[in-house]
Design an enzyme around this catalytic site. Structure first.
Site, PDB file in Angstrom:
ATOM      1  CE  LYS A  16       1.189 -47.092  -0.594  1.00 35.88           C
ATOM      2  NZ  LYS A  16       1.941 -47.999  -1.503  1.00 35.88           N
ATOM      3  NE  ARG A  91      -3.350 -46.100  -5.633  1.00 33.89           N
ATOM      4  CZ  ARG A  91      -3.212 -46.926  -4.616  1.00 33.89           C
ATOM      5  NH1 ARG A  91      -3.737 -46.665  -3.462  1.00 33.89           N
ATOM      6  NH2 ARG A  91      -2.530 -48.026  -4.775  1.00 33.89           N
ATOM      7  NE  ARG A 130       1.474 -57.243  -0.778  1.00 33.09           N
ATOM      8  CZ  ARG A 130       1.195 -56.000  -1.139  1.00 33.09           C
ATOM      9  NH1 ARG A 130       1.362 -55.020  -0.281  1.00 33.09           N
ATOM     10  NH2 ARG A 130       0.767 -55.730  -2.345  1.00 33.09           N
ATOM     11  NE  ARG A 163      -3.092 -56.426  -2.176  1.00 28.76           N
ATOM     12  CZ  ARG A 163      -2.638 -55.191  -1.981  1.00 28.76           C
ATOM     13  NH1 ARG A 163      -2.208 -54.826  -0.770  1.00 28.76           N
ATOM     14  NH2 ARG A 163      -2.599 -54.316  -2.957  1.00 28.76           N
ATOM     15  NE  ARG A 174      -0.955 -53.220  -7.157  1.00 24.58           N
ATOM     16  CZ  ARG A 174      -0.542 -54.014  -6.173  1.00 24.58           C
ATOM     17  NH1 ARG A 174      -0.399 -55.309  -6.369  1.00 24.58           N
ATOM     18  NH2 ARG A 174      -0.260 -53.498  -4.992  1.00 24.58           N
TER      19      ARG A 174
HETATM   20  P1  AP5 Z   1       3.493 -53.364   2.188  1.00 28.00           P
HETATM   21  O1  AP5 Z   1       3.684 -52.698   3.504  1.00 28.00           O
HETATM   22  O2  AP5 Z   1       2.344 -54.307   2.045  1.00 28.00           O
HETATM   23  O3  AP5 Z   1       3.502 -52.300   0.997  1.00 28.00           O
HETATM   24  P2  AP5 Z   1       2.426 -51.189   0.550  1.00 28.00           P
HETATM   25  O4  AP5 Z   1       3.185 -49.983   0.174  1.00 28.00           O
HETATM   26  O5  AP5 Z   1       1.367 -51.041   1.611  1.00 28.00           O
HETATM   27  O6  AP5 Z   1       1.887 -51.903  -0.747  1.00 28.00           O
HETATM   28  P3  AP5 Z   1       0.443 -52.061  -1.410  1.00 28.00           P
HETATM   29  O7  AP5 Z   1       0.624 -53.038  -2.539  1.00 28.00           O
HETATM   30  O8  AP5 Z   1      -0.605 -52.416  -0.389  1.00 28.00           O
HETATM   31  O9  AP5 Z   1       0.183 -50.660  -1.962  1.00 28.00           O
HETATM   32  P4  AP5 Z   1      -0.719 -50.258  -3.112  1.00 28.00           P
HETATM   33  O10 AP5 Z   1      -0.654 -48.789  -3.006  1.00 28.00           O
HETATM   34  O11 AP5 Z   1      -0.402 -50.840  -4.418  1.00 28.00           O
HETATM   35  O12 AP5 Z   1      -2.122 -50.975  -2.767  1.00 28.00           O
HETATM   36  P5  AP5 Z   1      -3.489 -50.492  -2.109  1.00 28.00           P
HETATM   37  O13 AP5 Z   1      -3.929 -51.544  -1.209  1.00 28.00           O
HETATM   38  O14 AP5 Z   1      -3.415 -49.092  -1.617  1.00 28.00           O
HETATM   39  O15 AP5 Z   1       4.877 -54.133   1.854  1.00 28.00           O
HETATM   40  C1  AP5 Z   1       5.025 -54.931   0.679  1.00 28.00           C
HETATM   41  C2  AP5 Z   1       5.941 -56.139   0.967  1.00 28.00           C
HETATM   42  O16 AP5 Z   1       7.274 -55.670   1.219  1.00 28.00           O
HETATM   43  C3  AP5 Z   1       5.545 -56.966   2.190  1.00 28.00           C
HETATM   44  O17 AP5 Z   1       5.783 -58.313   1.929  1.00 28.00           O
HETATM   45  C4  AP5 Z   1       6.478 -56.450   3.314  1.00 28.00           C
HETATM   46  O18 AP5 Z   1       6.738 -57.441   4.285  1.00 28.00           O
HETATM   47  C5  AP5 Z   1       7.715 -56.054   2.528  1.00 28.00           C
HETATM   48  N1  AP5 Z   1       8.416 -54.883   3.074  1.00 28.00           N
HETATM   49  C6  AP5 Z   1       7.848 -53.755   3.577  1.00 28.00           C
HETATM   50  N2  AP5 Z   1       8.793 -52.864   3.934  1.00 28.00           N
HETATM   51  C7  AP5 Z   1       9.992 -53.441   3.640  1.00 28.00           C
HETATM   52  C8  AP5 Z   1      11.357 -53.000   3.762  1.00 28.00           C
HETATM   53  N3  AP5 Z   1      11.662 -51.807   4.279  1.00 28.00           N
HETATM   54  N4  AP5 Z   1      12.340 -53.849   3.349  1.00 28.00           N
HETATM   55  C9  AP5 Z   1      12.036 -55.075   2.823  1.00 28.00           C
HETATM   56  N5  AP5 Z   1      10.762 -55.546   2.690  1.00 28.00           N
HETATM   57  C10 AP5 Z   1       9.754 -54.723   3.084  1.00 28.00           C
HETATM   58  O19 AP5 Z   1      -4.451 -50.412  -3.402  1.00 28.00           O
HETATM   59  C11 AP5 Z   1      -4.890 -51.585  -4.070  1.00 28.00           C
HETATM   60  C12 AP5 Z   1      -5.815 -51.187  -5.209  1.00 28.00           C
HETATM   61  O20 AP5 Z   1      -6.994 -50.517  -4.696  1.00 28.00           O
HETATM   62  C13 AP5 Z   1      -5.256 -50.202  -6.243  1.00 28.00           C
HETATM   63  O21 AP5 Z   1      -4.495 -50.854  -7.232  1.00 28.00           O
HETATM   64  C14 AP5 Z   1      -6.547 -49.579  -6.814  1.00 28.00           C
HETATM   65  O22 AP5 Z   1      -7.177 -50.438  -7.716  1.00 28.00           O
HETATM   66  C15 AP5 Z   1      -7.431 -49.479  -5.572  1.00 28.00           C
HETATM   67  N6  AP5 Z   1      -7.282 -48.160  -4.889  1.00 28.00           N
HETATM   68  C16 AP5 Z   1      -6.786 -47.960  -3.634  1.00 28.00           C
HETATM   69  N7  AP5 Z   1      -6.818 -46.647  -3.326  1.00 28.00           N
HETATM   70  C17 AP5 Z   1      -7.344 -46.004  -4.401  1.00 28.00           C
HETATM   71  C18 AP5 Z   1      -7.610 -44.634  -4.686  1.00 28.00           C
HETATM   72  N8  AP5 Z   1      -7.331 -43.650  -3.805  1.00 28.00           N
HETATM   73  N9  AP5 Z   1      -8.124 -44.318  -5.901  1.00 28.00           N
HETATM   74  C19 AP5 Z   1      -8.413 -45.283  -6.800  1.00 28.00           C
HETATM   75  N10 AP5 Z   1      -8.164 -46.605  -6.596  1.00 28.00           N
HETATM   76  C20 AP5 Z   1      -7.651 -46.976  -5.398  1.00 28.00           C
END
Ligand code: AP5
Length: 224
Positions: A16, A91, A130, A163, A174
């Site tokens: 994402k 979410r 990552r 991270r 997660r």
């Molecule tokens: P990346 O682009 O970083 O993936 P992502 O989908 O953004 O992953 P996240 O882990 O950031 O998502 P998340 O939803 O768990 O975390 P968030 O920060 O929102 O890509 C991942 C890896 O794959 C990279 O190394 C990249 O290079 C590689 N890659 C990408 N695309 C590729 C492809 N096509 N092919 C091969 N490799 C590829 O949330 C973190 C925490 O915050 C949550 O756990 C929660 O505690 C809290 N939180 C956030 N939002 C809320 C909410 N709305 N409500 C409650 N808690 C929340």
């Protein structure tokens, strides 16, 4: 020009953030990433950060009352008048309903929920490798998308780190939170006719091409 109110959905590590960086450039939309906002709050040691930290470290969602008001305020800001790209919100069903209600109040609607689909084993592979930069959160992968110089961000020269919540036991938690609490909103958006699915196992350029073409078509349809 018509509005583009977009939500990015998908499991952790689906890509994402990787795609959002590209779409932000393509469509010049304000990018609102809840994970980045929360990590910045933790780094600042703010009240929000202090309350969110333990939940994030354990791989759980932070409580709704900490996040919903904050994100709805962003969406209602003037800079989001022509649209926004939301990543990490909603979410759960409560968050999705509250976003809909806020949009209705503004006489606006969500144009699309863009689901990047990736199976669990690929999520684990991606997240384990990552690395993110400490300054802006630019994303790398040690095997598939390494930086030019080990441990250093190509874009801003800051240090690359893993991270806290990318440890393998936390990834499992997660993923289970995603399946239990976030996946139900896929059906929620499908019922409302705004869900668009993307095969996230393709390479980042192919995923981006598909997303960009879909969003451009949405914009055209809205203008006709
Ligand atoms: P990346 O682009 O970083 O993936 P992502 O989908 O953004 O992953 P996240 O882990 O950031 O998502 P998340 O939803 O768990 O975390 P968030 O920060 O929102 O890509 C991942 C890896 O794959 C990279 O190394 C990249 O290079 C590689 N890659 C990408 N695309 C590729 C492809 N096509 N092919 C091969 N490799 C590829 O949330 C973190 C925490 O915050 C949550 O756990 C929660 O505690 C809290 N939180 C956030 N939002 C809320 C909410 N709305 N409500 C409650 N808690 C929340």
């Amino acid at each position: 020009m018509s509005e583009l109110n977009l939500v990015l959905l998908g499991p952790p590590g689906a890509g994402k953030g990787t795609q959002a960086e590209r779409l932000e450039e393509d469509f010049h939309l304000p990018y609102i990433a809840t994970g980045n906002m929360l990590r910045a709050a933790v780094a600042d040691g703010s009240d929000l950060g202090k309350q969110a930290q333990e939940h994030m470290k354990a791989g759980r969602l932070v409580p709704d009352e900490l996040i919903i008001g904050l994100i709805l305020e962003c969406v209602e800001e003037d800079k989001c008048r022509d649209g926004f790209l939301l990543d990490g919100f909603p979410r759960n069903t409560e968050q999705a309903e509250r976003l809909d209600a806020a949009m209705q109040k503004l006489d606006r609607r969500l144009n699309a929920a863009l689901l990047i689909d990736v199976p669990d084993d690929e999520v684990v592979r991606r997240i384990t490798g990552r690395r993110v930069c400490t300054k802006e959160g630019h994303v790398y992968h040690v095997e598939t998308n390494p930086p030019k110089h080990d441990g250093v961000c190509d874009i801003d020269g800051s240090k690359l780190i893993q991270r806290d919540d990318d440890a393998s036991d936390v990834i499992r938690e997660r993923l289970s939170v995603y399946h239990e609490q976030t996946e139900p909103i896929v059906g929620y958006y499908e019922d409302r006719g705004v869900l668009k699915r993307f095969d996230g196992t393709r390479n980042p350029t192919e995923v981006h091409d598909h997303l960009r073409a879909t969003i451009a078509t949405l914009r055209l349809e809205d203008e006709i």
